[in-house]
Design a protein around this motif. Structure first.
Motif, mmCIF file in Angstrom:
data_model
loop_
_atom_site.group_PDB
_atom_site.id
_atom_site.type_symbol
_atom_site.label_atom_id
_atom_site.label_comp_id
_atom_site.label_asym_id
_atom_site.label_seq_id
_atom_site.Cartn_x
_atom_site.Cartn_y
_atom_site.Cartn_z
ATOM 1 N N LYS A 202 -81.572 66.800 -45.169
ATOM 2 C CA LYS A 202 -80.964 67.539 -46.287
ATOM 3 C C LYS A 202 -79.581 68.085 -45.930
ATOM 4 O O LYS A 202 -78.981 68.835 -46.720
ATOM 5 C CB LYS A 202 -81.875 68.703 -46.692
ATOM 6 N N ALA A 203 -79.082 67.720 -44.767
ATOM 7 C CA ALA A 203 -77.809 68.294 -44.309
ATOM 8 C C ALA A 203 -76.647 67.891 -45.204
ATOM 9 O O ALA A 203 -75.734 68.685 -45.455
ATOM 10 C CB ALA A 203 -77.541 67.871 -42.863
ATOM 11 N N PHE A 204 -76.652 66.639 -45.689
ATOM 12 C CA PHE A 204 -75.555 66.148 -46.524
ATOM 13 C C PHE A 204 -76.124 65.510 -47.785
ATOM 14 O O PHE A 204 -77.067 64.713 -47.712
ATOM 15 C CB PHE A 204 -74.701 65.128 -45.761
ATOM 16 N N ARG A 205 -75.564 65.882 -48.903
ATOM 17 C CA ARG A 205 -75.989 65.318 -50.183
ATOM 18 C C ARG A 205 -75.176 64.065 -50.474
ATOM 19 O O ARG A 205 -73.947 64.122 -50.578
ATOM 20 C CB ARG A 205 -75.784 66.336 -51.310
ATOM 21 N N LEU A 206 -75.852 62.934 -50.589
ATOM 22 C CA LEU A 206 -75.181 61.658 -50.817
ATOM 23 C C LEU A 206 -75.480 61.135 -52.213
ATOM 24 O O LEU A 206 -76.430 61.567 -52.870
ATOM 25 C CB LEU A 206 -75.646 60.638 -49.760
ATOM 26 N N ALA A 207 -74.673 60.178 -52.657
ATOM 27 C CA ALA A 207 -74.806 59.636 -54.010
ATOM 28 C C ALA A 207 -76.135 58.912 -54.193
ATOM 29 O O ALA A 207 -76.608 58.220 -53.291
ATOM 30 C CB ALA A 207 -73.656 58.674 -54.296
ATOM 31 N N HIS A 208 -76.728 59.086 -55.365
ATOM 32 C CA HIS A 208 -77.915 58.350 -55.786
ATOM 33 C C HIS A 208 -77.506 57.496 -56.984
ATOM 34 O O HIS A 208 -77.608 57.944 -58.126
ATOM 35 C CB HIS A 208 -79.051 59.291 -56.193
ATOM 36 N N PRO A 209 -77.011 56.287 -56.762
ATOM 37 C CA PRO A 209 -76.555 55.463 -57.886
ATOM 38 C C PRO A 209 -77.671 55.255 -58.916
ATOM 39 O O PRO A 209 -78.813 54.937 -58.557
ATOM 40 C CB PRO A 209 -76.167 54.142 -57.219
ATOM 41 N N HIS A 210 -77.340 55.459 -60.176
ATOM 42 C CA HIS A 210 -78.320 55.279 -61.253
ATOM 43 C C HIS A 210 -78.271 53.835 -61.745
ATOM 44 O O HIS A 210 -77.232 53.342 -62.166
ATOM 45 C CB HIS A 210 -78.047 56.224 -62.415
ATOM 46 N N VAL A 211 -79.413 53.171 -61.674
ATOM 47 C CA VAL A 211 -79.535 51.796 -62.150
ATOM 48 C C VAL A 211 -80.778 51.726 -63.024
ATOM 49 O O VAL A 211 -81.852 52.212 -62.644
ATOM 50 C CB VAL A 211 -79.661 50.799 -60.977
ATOM 51 N N ASP A 212 -80.650 51.122 -64.189
ATOM 52 C CA ASP A 212 -81.781 51.025 -65.103
ATOM 53 C C ASP A 212 -82.880 50.129 -64.547
ATOM 54 O O ASP A 212 -82.638 49.248 -63.712
ATOM 55 C CB ASP A 212 -81.319 50.475 -66.456
ATOM 56 N N GLY A 213 -84.079 50.335 -65.065
ATOM 57 C CA GLY A 213 -85.205 49.484 -64.691
ATOM 58 C C GLY A 213 -85.593 49.670 -63.239
ATOM 59 O O GLY A 213 -85.541 50.768 -62.683
ATOM 60 N N TYR A 214 -85.958 48.558 -62.615
ATOM 61 C CA TYR A 214 -86.402 48.598 -61.225
ATOM 62 C C TYR A 214 -85.380 47.989 -60.270
ATOM 63 O O TYR A 214 -85.700 47.708 -59.119
ATOM 64 C CB TYR A 214 -87.736 47.852 -61.083
ATOM 65 N N ASP A 215 -84.158 47.781 -60.747
ATOM 66 C CA ASP A 215 -83.108 47.276 -59.870
ATOM 67 C C ASP A 215 -82.568 48.411 -58.992
ATOM 68 O O ASP A 215 -82.770 49.595 -59.282
ATOM 69 C CB ASP A 215 -81.962 46.678 -60.686
ATOM 70 N N TYR A 216 -81.881 48.001 -57.937
ATOM 71 C CA TYR A 216 -81.306 48.955 -56.989
ATOM 72 C C TYR A 216 -79.806 48.712 -56.856
ATOM 73 O O TYR A 216 -79.312 47.621 -57.141
ATOM 74 C CB TYR A 216 -81.917 48.785 -55.593
ATOM 75 N N SER A 217 -79.094 49.722 -56.384
ATOM 76 C CA SER A 217 -77.698 49.582 -55.989
ATOM 77 C C SER A 217 -77.455 50.498 -54.803
ATOM 78 O O SER A 217 -77.806 51.675 -54.839
ATOM 79 C CB SER A 217 -76.762 49.965 -57.144
#
Length: 344
Positions: A202-217
């Motif tokens: 939890k030391a650094f907050r990093l981006a959580h890219p939002h992708v629809d459905g069950y795909d990832y980025s």
């Protein structure tokens, strides 16, 4: 179908040269892995910071004959006594795939036995069930590696429905690229896993890219990490060294969180409670612990490959070859390996 069937599998899709021989004694018994020999090229490619395709194929050509002899010796058999020969047909590096394919085809032709071209991703999907009596069960399967991040509804052997995949970098690729940013040796994933155990996720907050459905980025995560390092190092040249463990823990925690969020949602949406992960990143302690914890919390039955079968190996190729044989799904000797396979 003979009572006992011996299968030789060859894996040469990237930078591991692997040969395995397994013997099956019926559908209700787990296949016996008679030998599994892997020669890794990590030391060769490390000096280049990543896999060099030409070097990979050359070393496959040099190493494969000896590895086959070793596998046969450990299995107590000869190539002429093998019932089925299988090799990875893709996806992977074409020149590297050609080495394994050509060798398996030559052995099959000489022995008068069938040849099976195996999808590398199918091999990974089946790897958590290598030693399970009765073989694979219908489940939600995740393949998480340096080259692929896939999410699959596995309804049975040969019956796969792709639910989602990474739209850019694979999870393992993100680990390795961030490792390079941090000055870690190649491949960075295992080193990040080791250092993460000493840090705060939890030391650094990093981006959580939002992708629809069950795909990832994962490219956005990688980019946000790069910009964070750039700005922090500009103010403090020793920032990375002083925070290396926390940086690794934060990256690993973020990737695991992204993977598990989609997995939990898919299990709820489909009602499937049998869950399996595979691929090189399935050796990551954060991901393995996360799957187990979610399984206990949600009543899942979880399946994890043994550590030695998480990275590319030929036992999973031999196992897939066995199931292809069961279904009479043989391959022509003129079939060509391909770099990309869109379907399982």
């Amino acid at each position: 179908m003979p009572e006992s069937l011996t299968v030789l599998g060859i894996e040469s899709s990237c930078d591991e040269t692997a040969v395995a021989i397994l013997r099956s004694a019926g559908e209700e018994k787990a296949p016996e892995i008679l030998s599994s020999v892997i020669s890794s090229q990590i030391a060769i490619h490390r000096q280049h910071g990543g896999v060099v395709p030409e070097l990979a194929s050359r070393n496959h050509s040099a190493d494969l004959p000896g590895i086959i002899r070793t596998a046969c010796r450990e299995a107590g058999t000869a190539a002429a006594d093998i019932d089925v020969f299988g090799a990875t047909g893709g996806p992977g590096l074409v020149a590297a795939l050609l080495v394994g394919n050509s060798t398996a085809k030559a052995l099959a032709l000489a022995a008068g036995r069938p040849f099976v071209s195996v999808n590398h991703l199918e091999g990974h999907l089946l790897s958590p069930f290598l030693k399970r009596p009765g073989g694979p069960v219908p489940h939600l399967g995740m393949v998480v590696s340096g080259g692929h991040t896939l999410f699959v509804d596995v309804r049975g052997v040969g019956d796969y429905r792709l639910l989602g995949r990474s739209l850019d970098d694979a999870a393992g690729e993100a680990f390795d690229k961030v490792g390079k940013m941090l000055g870690l040796p190649y491949p960075g994933g295992p080193v990040i896993d080791r250092l993460a155990k000493e840090g705060n996720p939890k030391a650094f907050r990093l981006a959580h890219p939002h992708v629809d459905g069950y795909d990832y980025s994962f490219s956005g995560l990688k980019t946000s990490f790069l910009y964070m390092l750039r700005d922090a190092v500009a103010d403090d040249p020793d920032f990375i060294e002083r925070n290396k463990a926390d940086l690794c823990a934060s990256l690993q925690g973020t990737i695991v969180e992204i993977l598990l969020d989609k997995l939990v949602r898919a299990s709820k949406d489909t009602g499937i409670r049998d869950i399996a992960i595979a691929g090189g990143v399935s050796a990551n302690s954060g991901l393995r612990n996360g799957i187990v914890e979610q399984g206990l919390k949600r009543g899942w039955r979880t399946f994890l490959p043994e550590f030695k079968f998480t990275t590319d190996n030929a036992a999973m190729i031999a196992m897939a070859g066995y199931y292809h044989y069961q279904h009479g799904d043989f391959s022509s000797l003129d079939v060509s390996p391909v770099a990309r396979l869109e379907e399982l």
